[in-house]
Design an enzyme around this catalytic site. Structure first.
Site, PDB file in Angstrom:
ATOM      1  N   TYR A   1       0.854  -1.195   0.000  1.00  0.00           N
ATOM      2  CA  TYR A   1       0.000   0.000   0.000  1.00  0.00           C
ATOM      3  C   TYR A   1       0.888   1.242   0.000  1.00  0.00           C
ATOM      4  O   TYR A   1       1.922   1.251   0.672  1.00  0.00           O
ATOM      5  CB  TYR A   1      -0.849   0.070   1.268  1.00  0.00           C
ATOM      6  CG  TYR A   1      -1.995  -0.900   1.341  1.00  0.00           C
ATOM      7  CD1 TYR A   1      -3.257  -0.550   0.878  1.00  0.00           C
ATOM      8  CD2 TYR A   1      -1.831  -2.150   1.930  1.00  0.00           C
ATOM      9  CE1 TYR A   1      -4.333  -1.429   0.992  1.00  0.00           C
ATOM     10  CE2 TYR A   1      -2.900  -3.030   2.038  1.00  0.00           C
ATOM     11  CZ  TYR A   1      -4.143  -2.666   1.567  1.00  0.00           C
ATOM     12  OH  TYR A   1      -5.206  -3.526   1.674  1.00  0.00           O
TER      13      TYR A   1
ATOM     14  N   TYR B   1      -0.155  -9.720   1.624  1.00  0.00           N
ATOM     15  CA  TYR B   1       0.875  -8.957   2.339  1.00  0.00           C
ATOM     16  C   TYR B   1       0.979  -9.396   3.803  1.00  0.00           C
ATOM     17  O   TYR B   1       0.009  -9.877   4.377  1.00  0.00           O
ATOM     18  CB  TYR B   1       0.625  -7.452   2.227  1.00  0.00           C
ATOM     19  CG  TYR B   1      -0.695  -6.934   2.785  1.00  0.00           C
ATOM     20  CD1 TYR B   1      -0.826  -6.627   4.136  1.00  0.00           C
ATOM     21  CD2 TYR B   1      -1.789  -6.718   1.957  1.00  0.00           C
ATOM     22  CE1 TYR B   1      -2.030  -6.124   4.641  1.00  0.00           C
ATOM     23  CE2 TYR B   1      -2.984  -6.222   2.444  1.00  0.00           C
ATOM     24  CZ  TYR B   1      -3.106  -5.923   3.796  1.00  0.00           C
ATOM     25  OH  TYR B   1      -4.286  -5.443   4.278  1.00  0.00           O
TER      26      TYR B   1
ATOM     27  N   ARG C   1      -2.058 -11.549   5.012  1.00  0.00           N
ATOM     28  CA  ARG C   1      -3.442 -11.348   4.578  1.00  0.00           C
ATOM     29  C   ARG C   1      -3.639 -11.957   3.195  1.00  0.00           C
ATOM     30  O   ARG C   1      -2.835 -11.707   2.286  1.00  0.00           O
ATOM     31  CB  ARG C   1      -3.786  -9.842   4.478  1.00  0.00           C
ATOM     32  CG  ARG C   1      -3.794  -9.029   5.755  1.00  0.00           C
ATOM     33  CD  ARG C   1      -4.837  -9.437   6.788  1.00  0.00           C
ATOM     34  NE  ARG C   1      -6.098 -10.005   6.306  1.00  0.00           N
ATOM     35  CZ  ARG C   1      -7.126  -9.291   5.855  1.00  0.00           C
ATOM     36  NH1 ARG C   1      -7.086  -7.984   5.809  1.00  0.00           N
ATOM     37  NH2 ARG C   1      -8.232  -9.895   5.452  1.00  0.00           N
TER      38      ARG C   1
ATOM     39  N   HIS D   1      -7.041  -9.133  -1.151  1.00  0.00           N
ATOM     40  CA  HIS D   1      -8.395  -8.613  -0.935  1.00  0.00           C
ATOM     41  C   HIS D   1      -8.493  -7.192  -1.442  1.00  0.00           C
ATOM     42  O   HIS D   1      -7.493  -6.480  -1.543  1.00  0.00           O
ATOM     43  CB  HIS D   1      -8.763  -8.657   0.554  1.00  0.00           C
ATOM     44  CG  HIS D   1      -7.822  -7.857   1.405  1.00  0.00           C
ATOM     45  ND1 HIS D   1      -6.628  -8.372   1.864  1.00  0.00           N
ATOM     46  CD2 HIS D   1      -7.865  -6.575   1.846  1.00  0.00           C
ATOM     47  CE1 HIS D   1      -5.978  -7.441   2.564  1.00  0.00           C
ATOM     48  NE2 HIS D   1      -6.694  -6.342   2.561  1.00  0.00           N
TER      49      HIS D   1
ATOM     50  N   HIS E   1     -10.598  -3.744  -0.407  1.00  0.00           N
ATOM     51  CA  HIS E   1     -11.468  -3.130   0.594  1.00  0.00           C
ATOM     52  C   HIS E   1     -12.618  -2.414  -0.115  1.00  0.00           C
ATOM     53  O   HIS E   1     -12.385  -1.695  -1.087  1.00  0.00           O
ATOM     54  CB  HIS E   1     -10.692  -2.101   1.417  1.00  0.00           C
ATOM     55  CG  HIS E   1      -9.609  -2.703   2.257  1.00  0.00           C
ATOM     56  ND1 HIS E   1      -9.803  -3.054   3.577  1.00  0.00           N
ATOM     57  CD2 HIS E   1      -8.322  -3.017   1.982  1.00  0.00           C
ATOM     58  CE1 HIS E   1      -8.673  -3.545   4.074  1.00  0.00           C
ATOM     59  NE2 HIS E   1      -7.755  -3.551   3.125  1.00  0.00           N
TER      60      HIS E   1
HETATM   61 FE   LIG Z   1      -5.855  -4.517   3.286  1.00  0.00          FE
END
Ligand SMILES: [Fe+3]
Lengths: 250, 178
Positions: free
Chosen positions: A119, A158, A168, A171, A173
Site C-alpha cells: 500500500y 501482504y 493477509r 483482498h 477493501h
Molecule cells: Fe488490506
C-alpha cells in the site's frame, strides 16, 4: 515477556471460537474476536442498545451524485501516466438491500494493495515495491440496477505482524453506502481458492462458513475481456432497515 | 437476502477514504456554526489514532434530505476539489489524528443529535452512536450512569467536547437499529 504468537496458536484459537459457534447463523463477525489481536481493546463489552424509532435520523442517509465521482475513478489502471504492473481484472457486481432491491445511485469506494502486496501508506513498510503507476483507490456510483464496476489489478497478499508469519489473503477493501445510514458497510472482497484463507483471523472472524463464502468473489469467464482482463463477480447485500420502506413485521 | 459480512476498515484506509474538508459540514460564513471535537479511546484508555468517524445529521430546521457534493471531484483532472461551501450535505467523514483526536465544524441539528458511525483498525464491524446536545426522550430511556456518554459537553460558546470510549469504565453507548 510472553513469547510471540505463532500461526499454530492463532489456528487453535480460531478453531476453538468456531467450535463455540458451530453451525450458528451469523451474518457479521463478532466484534470480540481475539485471534485478530487489535480487536481486544477496541470492542464494547456492554450490549448495544436497540433503537426502534420510525423517526430515527439513521433511517435516512447521505446522498451522493455526479459531482462526487469522475469517470476515471472507476478505472484504477488509468490514474497515472503508465500502466500498473500485475494481472488486470474487472470486478463487477450489484449492491442490493436485504429485501433484494437494487441500491441505486449510491457511492461505492474501493482501496487495495498493488500487485506486490504494498500500500502507498507510511505504515506499510514491508520490502515489496511500490508501483508508481498504481495508487489503488477507486469509486463509483451504482446504476439503476444497483450495479458497480471497477477495472483494476489483482492485489498481492501482504504480511501484517498480527502474529509470526501472518499474511493477509489478497483482498479489495469496499466501502458502500445504502439508502440509509443503518445500511453502511465497510468490508473486504477476497479471490476464490486463496490458500491463505484458513490462516487469516480477519476473514475467519466471520464464524459462519456460509457468511464467509459471501466475501469471496466468483471468477466469471464471461466477464473476462479477451486480451485484456480477467472477470470477477461479487454482489453485496446491505444489512439494516431504511425509512423508505418497511420490512414485514416491523 | 443474507447480508454481506462486515470486515475491518484496517490500517490503510488513510489514502482512500478521508477527503479535504471532510469535517466541515457548515457552509462558509453561515451563522450559528458549532465545533464538536474529542478523542476516541480504547479499553486501556489510550487514544485511537486509526479510527475513521462518519457523521450524518439533519440541518438546523430538522431537514434530513442532505445534498450531494461532499467529495466533489474536478471533472477535468479528477482531483478532489472539496465542498463548494454552499450546500449543507449533512455528511462528514473525519479520520482521528495521531493523538486520537477529531473535530467537526457543523450546524446544530434541528432534531437534537448527530448520528455517528465509528470505524477503526481492530473493529471488525462498525459501531453507531449519537451526539446529543441536551435533554432528549431517548436519553431518558437509558440507565443514568451511561446516559451522559451520549451528551456533548459545552465548553464555551459554539464549542462542544464529545469523546468516544470503545471499551472500559466510560464505554460509550452504542446503538443497534436491527
Ligand atoms: Fe488490506
Amino acid at each position: 515477556m510472553t513469547p510471540p504468537l505463532t500461526q499454530a496458536d492463532i489456528d487453535g484459537e480460531i478453531a476453538d471460537l468456531h467450535k463455540d459457534c458451530d453451525g450458528q447463523e451469523a451474518n457479521h463477525p463478532p466484534r470480540d474476536f481475539a485471534p485478530y489481536r487489535s480487536s481486544v481493546l477496541r470492542h464494547p463489552k456492554q450490549p448495544l442498545i436497540m433503537v426502534k424509532e420510525p423517526e430515527a435520523v439513521e433511517l435516512t442517509g447521505p446522498v451522493f451524485g455526479v459531482t462526487d465521482v469522475t469517470a476515471l475513478d472507476a478505472d484504477l489502471t488509468k490514474q497515472h501516466a503508465g500502466e500498473p504492473l500485475g494481472e488486470r481484472i474487472t470486478v463487477q457486481g450489484r449492491v442490493l438491500d436485504r429485501a433484494g432491491r437494487p441500491v441505486r445511485g449510491q457511492l461505492v469506494e474501493v482501496w487495495q494493495a498493488n500487485a506486490s502486496g504494498r500500500y502507498p501508506h507510511q505504515r506499510d513498510d514491508h520490502p515489496a515495491p511500490l508501483d508508481p503507476n498504481f495508487t489503488g483507490v477507486g469509486r463509483c456510483l451504482t446504476d439503476d440496477e444497483g450495479r458497480y464496476s471497477f477495472t483494476t489489478i489483482k492485489p498481492g497478499a501482504y504480511p501484517w505482524r498480527n502474529h509470526v508469519n501472518a499474511w493477509r489473503p489478497a483482498h479489495i477493501h469496499f466501502s458502500v453506502f445504502g439508502a440509509a445510514f443503518t445500511q453502511r458497510l465497510v468490508t473486504q472482497m477476497y479471490f476464490p481458492n486463496d490458500p491463505l484463507f484458513a490462516y487469516d483471523p480477519v476473514l475467519q472472524s466471520v464464524t459462519d462458513e456460509r457468511a464467509r463464502q459471501r466475501l469471496v468473489a466468483a471468477y466469471e469467464h464471461d466477464l473476462s475481456v479477451p486480451e485484456w482482463s480477467l472477470g470477477y463477480r461479487w454482489d453485496i447485500v446491505l444489512d439494516g432497515p431504511a425509512a423508505t420502506w418497511m420490512e414485514e413485521g416491523r | 437476502m443474507k447480508a454481506t459480512p462486515s470486515q475491518t476498515v484496517g490500517p490503510f484506509y488513510g489514502y482512500a477514504l478521508p477527503f479535504p474538508g471532510g469535517g466541515d459540514l457548515a457552509p462558509l460564513n453561515d451563522g450559528g456554526g458549532i465545533t464538536v471535537h474529542g478523542y476516541v479511546y480504547d479499553g486501556a484508555g489510550d487514544p485511537v489514532p486509526d479510527a475513521l468517524l462518519e457523521f450524518w445529521q439533519a440541518d438546523p430546521s430538522g431537514d434530513l434530505s442532505g445534498a450531494p457534493g461532499s467529495l466533489r471531484r474536478d471533472p477535468v483532472t479528477g482531483a478532489v476539489i472539496g465542498r463548494h461551501g454552499l450546500d449543507f450535505t449533512g455528511f462528514g467523514r473525519v479520520p482521528t489524528d495521531a493523538d486520537g483526536r477529531y473535530a467537526l465544524r457543523t450546524l446544530m441539528p434541528g432534531n437534537g443529535y448527530i448520528s455517528v458511525c465509528v470505524f477503526a483498525r481492530g473493529l471488525l464491524h462498525h459501531l453507531y452512536t449519537r451526539i446529543y446536545f441536551g435533554q432528549d426522550a431517548f436519553l431518558d430511556g437509558l440507565p443514568a450512569h451511561r446516559r451522559e456518554t451520549l451528551v456533548a459537553v459545552a465548553e464555551r460558546e459554539g464549542f462542544y467536547r464529545f469523546d468516544i470510549h470503545l471499551q472500559g469504565e466510560k464505554e460509550t453507548v452504542f446503538l443497534d437499529f436491527g
